[in-house]
Design an enzyme around this catalytic site. Structure first.
Site, PDB file in Angstrom:
ATOM      1  N   GLU A   1       9.395  17.205  14.109  1.00 31.21           N
ATOM      2  CA  GLU A   1       9.820  16.984  12.729  1.00 31.21           C
ATOM      3  C   GLU A   1       8.969  17.859  11.810  1.00 31.21           C
ATOM      4  O   GLU A   1       7.743  17.762  11.812  1.00 31.21           O
ATOM      5  CB  GLU A   1       9.630  15.507  12.342  1.00 31.21           C
ATOM      6  CG  GLU A   1      10.139  15.219  10.941  1.00 31.21           C
ATOM      7  CD  GLU A   1       9.852  13.794  10.476  1.00 31.21           C
ATOM      8  OE1 GLU A   1       8.716  13.310  10.668  1.00 31.21           O
ATOM      9  OE2 GLU A   1      10.764  13.166   9.916  1.00 31.21           O
TER      10      GLU A   1
ATOM     11  N   CYS B   1      13.681  11.386   5.645  1.00 32.63           N
ATOM     12  CA  CYS B   1      13.637  11.035   7.065  1.00 32.63           C
ATOM     13  C   CYS B   1      14.967  11.348   7.724  1.00 32.63           C
ATOM     14  O   CYS B   1      15.038  11.633   8.911  1.00 32.63           O
ATOM     15  CB  CYS B   1      13.289   9.568   7.239  1.00 32.63           C
ATOM     16  SG  CYS B   1      14.334   8.487   6.268  1.00 32.63           S
TER      17      CYS B   1
ATOM     18  N   GLU C   1       9.712   1.993  10.715  1.00 32.02           N
ATOM     19  CA  GLU C   1      10.788   2.991  10.599  1.00 32.02           C
ATOM     20  C   GLU C   1      10.115   4.347  10.462  1.00 32.02           C
ATOM     21  O   GLU C   1       9.288   4.545   9.577  1.00 32.02           O
ATOM     22  CB  GLU C   1      11.672   2.696   9.386  1.00 32.02           C
ATOM     23  CG  GLU C   1      12.635   1.540   9.616  1.00 32.02           C
ATOM     24  CD  GLU C   1      13.521   1.717  10.848  1.00 32.02           C
ATOM     25  OE1 GLU C   1      13.857   2.873  11.191  1.00 32.02           O
ATOM     26  OE2 GLU C   1      13.846   0.698  11.480  1.00 32.02           O
TER      27      GLU C   1
ATOM     28  N   LYS D   1       0.870  -1.181   0.000  1.00 35.05           N
ATOM     29  CA  LYS D   1       0.000   0.000   0.000  1.00 35.05           C
ATOM     30  C   LYS D   1       0.906   1.229   0.000  1.00 35.05           C
ATOM     31  O   LYS D   1       1.472   1.606   1.015  1.00 35.05           O
ATOM     32  CB  LYS D   1      -0.911   0.047   1.231  1.00 35.05           C
ATOM     33  CG  LYS D   1      -1.964   1.144   1.078  1.00 35.05           C
ATOM     34  CD  LYS D   1      -2.222   1.942   2.330  1.00 35.05           C
ATOM     35  CE  LYS D   1      -1.497   3.220   2.529  1.00 35.05           C
ATOM     36  NZ  LYS D   1      -1.640   4.309   1.580  1.00 35.05           N
TER      37      LYS D   1
HETATM   38  P1  NDP Z   1       2.655   8.964   6.970  1.00 36.99           P
HETATM   39  O1  NDP Z   1       2.964   8.380   8.286  1.00 36.99           O
HETATM   40  O2  NDP Z   1       1.619  10.013   6.897  1.00 36.99           O
HETATM   41  O3  NDP Z   1       2.186   7.801   5.955  1.00 36.99           O
HETATM   42  C1  NDP Z   1       2.976   6.659   5.707  1.00 36.99           C
HETATM   43  C2  NDP Z   1       2.089   5.578   5.117  1.00 36.99           C
HETATM   44  O4  NDP Z   1       1.184   5.121   6.135  1.00 36.99           O
HETATM   45  C3  NDP Z   1       1.226   6.061   3.963  1.00 36.99           C
HETATM   46  O5  NDP Z   1       1.094   5.043   3.004  1.00 36.99           O
HETATM   47  C4  NDP Z   1      -0.094   6.335   4.659  1.00 36.99           C
HETATM   48  O6  NDP Z   1      -1.201   6.325   3.780  1.00 36.99           O
HETATM   49  C5  NDP Z   1      -0.140   5.178   5.626  1.00 36.99           C
HETATM   50  N1  NDP Z   1      -1.075   5.354   6.749  1.00 36.99           N
HETATM   51  C6  NDP Z   1      -1.611   6.512   7.238  1.00 36.99           C
HETATM   52  N2  NDP Z   1      -2.440   6.242   8.273  1.00 36.99           N
HETATM   53  C7  NDP Z   1      -2.431   4.898   8.447  1.00 36.99           C
HETATM   54  C8  NDP Z   1      -3.092   4.014   9.340  1.00 36.99           C
HETATM   55  N3  NDP Z   1      -3.922   4.461  10.280  1.00 36.99           N
HETATM   56  N4  NDP Z   1      -2.869   2.686   9.213  1.00 36.99           N
HETATM   57  C9  NDP Z   1      -2.022   2.203   8.276  1.00 36.99           C
HETATM   58  N5  NDP Z   1      -1.360   3.001   7.387  1.00 36.99           N
HETATM   59  C10 NDP Z   1      -1.555   4.327   7.476  1.00 36.99           C
HETATM   60  O7  NDP Z   1       4.061   9.476   6.349  1.00 36.99           O
HETATM   61  P2  NDP Z   1       4.313  10.303   5.016  1.00 36.99           P
HETATM   62  O8  NDP Z   1       3.855   9.518   3.836  1.00 36.99           O
HETATM   63  O9  NDP Z   1       3.832  11.696   5.179  1.00 36.99           O
HETATM   64  O10 NDP Z   1       5.928  10.298   4.968  1.00 36.99           O
HETATM   65  C11 NDP Z   1       6.709  11.177   5.707  1.00 36.99           C
HETATM   66  C12 NDP Z   1       7.132  10.552   7.036  1.00 36.99           C
HETATM   67  O11 NDP Z   1       7.826   9.329   6.779  1.00 36.99           O
HETATM   68  C13 NDP Z   1       8.111  11.416   7.819  1.00 36.99           C
HETATM   69  O12 NDP Z   1       7.768  11.389   9.175  1.00 36.99           O
HETATM   70  C14 NDP Z   1       9.464  10.731   7.577  1.00 36.99           C
HETATM   71  O13 NDP Z   1      10.411  10.981   8.591  1.00 36.99           O
HETATM   72  C15 NDP Z   1       9.042   9.304   7.520  1.00 36.99           C
HETATM   73  N6  NDP Z   1      10.041   8.496   6.827  1.00 36.99           N
HETATM   74  C16 NDP Z   1      10.827   7.653   7.573  1.00 36.99           C
HETATM   75  C17 NDP Z   1      11.835   6.914   6.972  1.00 36.99           C
HETATM   76  C18 NDP Z   1      12.664   5.965   7.773  1.00 36.99           C
HETATM   77  O14 NDP Z   1      13.206   5.016   7.199  1.00 36.99           O
HETATM   78  N7  NDP Z   1      12.794   6.142   9.076  1.00 36.99           N
HETATM   79  C19 NDP Z   1      12.109   7.032   5.520  1.00 36.99           C
HETATM   80  C20 NDP Z   1      11.211   7.948   4.835  1.00 36.99           C
HETATM   81  C21 NDP Z   1      10.219   8.645   5.478  1.00 36.99           C
HETATM   82  P3  NDP Z   1      -1.827   7.685   3.137  1.00 36.99           P
HETATM   83  O15 NDP Z   1      -0.869   8.805   3.423  1.00 36.99           O
HETATM   84  O16 NDP Z   1      -1.957   7.366   1.705  1.00 36.99           O
HETATM   85  O17 NDP Z   1      -3.128   7.869   3.841  1.00 36.99           O
END
Ligand code: NDP
Length: 472
Positions: A385, A288, A254, A179
Site C-alpha cells: 500500500e 483506504c 479496519e 485518540k
Molecule cells: P497509522 O496506522 O499510522 O495510524 C493510525 C492511528 O493509530 C493513529 O492515531 C496513530 O497515532 C495510531 N497508532 C500508531 N501506533 C500505534 C500503537 N502502537 N498503538 C496504538 N495506536 C497507534 O495510519 P495513518 O494515520 O497513517 O492512516 C493511513 C492508514 O489508515 C492507511 O493504511 C489506510 O489504508 C488506513 N485506513 C483504513 C481505513 C479502513 O476503514 N480500512 C480507512 C482509512 C484509513 P499517530 O499516527 O498519531 O502516532
C-alpha cells in the site's frame, strides 16, 4: 489561504479542556503550504490517558441509564451543530490534511447522516423475547453497553472516522476516549467542540492527543477500557489487536488496502476510465479504498489506457480550496519523498504522469505527480500500500486470470468490476476476495447505511457502520 497563529490544543476530559501533563508539542502543518502551521498538538502521555479514562468511567452509569430517546435527541442535536458549522469544519480539513474542498464538504455531510442514522438506532429494540421451555416464564435477551471504548483513528477522514465509531458507541450507551492521529488533531478538536456545544454530557466523549506509542498503547492497556475500535495501517492494526487480545477485550481493526479495479473486454471503457482515474487520484490516492491497481483483461487495454490518460490529465491538482480541485497534496513531505524514491527504484514501465507545476505555490506543498505505471503482479509496488496518487496497471488474458491477479495480495478491502454483462458480474463478484465489491462503480466511497470492512490483511473481521456497528 491566510495563515493564522497556531492554536495550542488541550485535551478534552470530563467536559473541560485540560493542559497536557507534559509541555511537549508537535506542530500540525498544512500539506499545501508547509509555512502554514495550524496548531501545536500536545504529546499526551499515560497520565492524560488515565484522567480521560477515569472521566469516561465516571460518566458511564449516567449515560448507560439515559433513555434511548434521550440519547437520540442529543445525537440529533450534535448533527445540527455540525450542520451549523459545516463550512468551518470543511475548511479545517482542507487546511490540515489537504483534502480538496468538495470532498471535505462531502465528509461533513456524511457526518450529519451518520449521527442521524445512529440517533435512529438508539431508539430501536435492544433484545428479543425467546420462547421458554416453561410456559409460565418470560425469557428475553438485553443488549448492554460494553463500557468505556477506546477509539484510535487515522488522519485521512478526520471527522467521519471518529464519528462513525463514536456515534454508534454513544447511541448504545457506551462512553468513549478518542485518540485521533497527531496529523489531524486540530480537526478532532473542532469535533470535540461540537460535541460539547450539542450538550453531550461531560465525560461521555473525551479526547486525548498524542502519538500511538505515548497515548494509543496506554489507552488500550487501561483496565477500565472494555473495547477498542481502530482504523489505520495493517502494521499498527496488528499491534493494536495483539494488545487488545492480550487483555481479552473486544476489538475491531479496519486497516490498509491494495484495491483493484478489473476491466473486462465488454466494459464501457470511457466510464471505466473515468471511475478508475477518480478512485486512484482523488485526494492524492490517500483513501483506504483508493484504486491502486487496475487489471485490464483482453483486447481493451489500449483504448482503456488512452481514456485513462485523458481522465487523469483532466483532474486539477489544486489548489485544494478550489471546488474543482481533485487531487491535492500528500499528507507530509516525508511521505511524498518516500513514494518518489520508491517509484524511481521500482521495476516498472512508466506509462504517464502529470507534472506538478514548479511554482504558483505548489513548491510549498507536498504535491506528487499523479503517476500510472505498468508492471508485474508480484512486484513490490503492486503488493504494497503506497497511499499516493499512483496506479499500477496489470494485464490479464481473460477474466479468470484477472480475478486471480486481483486476489493476489495480502489485502482485501474494496474492488470494482467493469462489465456490461450483469449476469456474469453477479457470479464474478463472489470470486473476488474483498470486503466490498462494486460493479461499474469505483472502489472508493462508502454508504453510511451499509456495513463497511475488508477481508484478509485489511480487517480483523467485524464490520463498522450500518446495523453492523450494533453487533460490535
Ligand atoms: P497509522 O496506522 O499510522 O495510524 C493510525 C492511528 O493509530 C493513529 O492515531 C496513530 O497515532 C495510531 N497508532 C500508531 N501506533 C500505534 C500503537 N502502537 N498503538 C496504538 N495506536 C497507534 O495510519 P495513518 O494515520 O497513517 O492512516 C493511513 C492508514 O489508515 C492507511 O493504511 C489506510 O489504508 C488506513 N485506513 C483504513 C481505513 C479502513 O476503514 N480500512 C480507512 C482509512 C484509513 P499517530 O499516527 O498519531 O502516532
Amino acid at each position: 489561504m491566510t495563515a493564522t497563529a497556531p492554536a495550542r490544543l488541550r485535551h478534552l476530559v470530563a467536559g473541560t479542556l485540560r493542559a497536557s501533563a507534559s509541555d511537549e508539542t508537535i506542530a500540525s502543518v498544512n500539506p499545501s503550504d508547509r509555512d502554514d502551521v495550524l496548531s501545536l498538538v500536545p504529546v499526551g502521555d499515560a497520565t492524560d490517558v488515565r484522567l480521560a479514562v477515569e472521566a469516561a468511567q465516571a460518566a458511564l452509569p449516567g449515560w448507560r441509564d439515559t433513555s434511548g430517546p434521550a440519547r437520540a435527541r442529543l445525537l440529533h442535536d450534535w448533527a445540527a451543530v455540525i450542520d451549523a458549522r459545516a463550512g468551518e469544519l470543511a475548511d479545517a480539513m482542507v487546511r490540515e490534511v489537504g483534502k480538496p474542498i468538495a470532498e471535505a464538504r462531502g465528509e461533513v455531510a456524511r457526518c450529519i447522516v451518520l449521527l442521524r442514522y445512529y440517533a435512529g438506532e438508539a431508539v430501536r429494540e435492544i433484545g428479543e423475547v425467546i420462547p421458554a421451555q416453561q410456559s409460565a416464564s418470560l425469557q428475553f435477551t438485553l443488549r448492554e453497553p460494553l463500557g468505556v471504548v477506546a477509539l484510535i483513528t487515522p488522519w485521512n477522514f478526520p471527522l467521519a472516522i471518529p464519528l462513525w465509531k463514536a456515534a454508534p458507541a454513544l447511541a448504545f450507551g457506551n462512553t468513549v476516549v478518542l485518540k485521533p492521529s497527531e496529523l489531524s488533531s486540530f480537526t478532532a478538536s473542532l469535533l470535540g467542540e461540537t460535541a460539547m456545544a450539542a450538550g453531550i454530557p461531560a465525560g461521555v466523549f473525551n479526547l486525548v492527543y498524542g502519538s500511538g506509542v505515548t497515548v494509543g498503547e496506554p489507552l488500550i492497556e487501561c483496565e477500565a477500557v472494555r473495547a477498542v475500535s481502530f482504523t489505520g495501517s495493517t502494521r499498527v492494526g496488528a499491534r493494536v489487536a495483539a494488545l487488545a487480545a492480550g487483555r481479552n477485550i473486544r476489538f475491531q481493526t479496519e486497516m490498509g488496502g491494495k484495491n483493484v479495479a478489473i476491466v473486462l473486454p465488454d466494459a464501457d471503457v470511457e466510464q471505466a476510465a473515468a471511475l478508475v482515474a477518480g478512485g486512484a487520484m482523488r485526494f492524492a490516492g490517500q483513501k483506504c479504498t483508493a484504486t491502486s491497481r487496475v487489471v485490464v483483461a483482453g483486447a481493451v487495454e489500449e483504448a482503456f489506457l488512452a481514456a485513462l490518460r485523458r481522465q487523469v490529465e483532466g483532474m486539477p491538482l489544486g489548489p485544494v480550496t478550489d471546488p474543482a480541485a481533485a487531487v491535492g497534496p500528500m499528507i507530509t513531505a516525508a511521505a511524498r519523498d518516500g513514494v518518489s524514491r520508491t517509484l524511481v527504484e521500482a521495476d516498472a514501465e512508466p506509462l504517464f504522469s502529470i507534472p506538478v507545476p514548479a511554482n504558483g505555490g505548489y513548491e510549498r506543498g507536498n504535491f506528487l505527480a499523479p503517476t500510472v505505471v505498468r508492471g508485474a503482479a508480484d512486484a513490490d509496488l503492486a503488493q504494497r500500500e503506497l497511499f499516493a496518487p499512483v496506479l499500477w496497471v496489470l494485464r490479464a488474458r481473460d477474466v479468470d486470470e484477472a480475478i486471480s491477479i486481483a486476489n493476489g495480495t495480502r489485502y482485501g478491502l474494496s474492488a470494482s468490476l467493469f462489465t456490461r454483462d450483469l449476469r456474469s458480474a453477479l457470479s464474478y463478484i463472489r470470486r473476488i476476495e474483498a470486503g466490498m465489491v462494486r460493479v461499474n462503480g469505483d472502489t472508493t466511497g462508502v454508504d453510511p447505511h451499509a456495513p463497511f470492512g475488508g477481508v484478509k490483511g485489511s480487517s480483523s473481521g467485524s464490520r463498522e457502520q450500518g446495523p453492523a456497528a450494533r453487533e460490535f
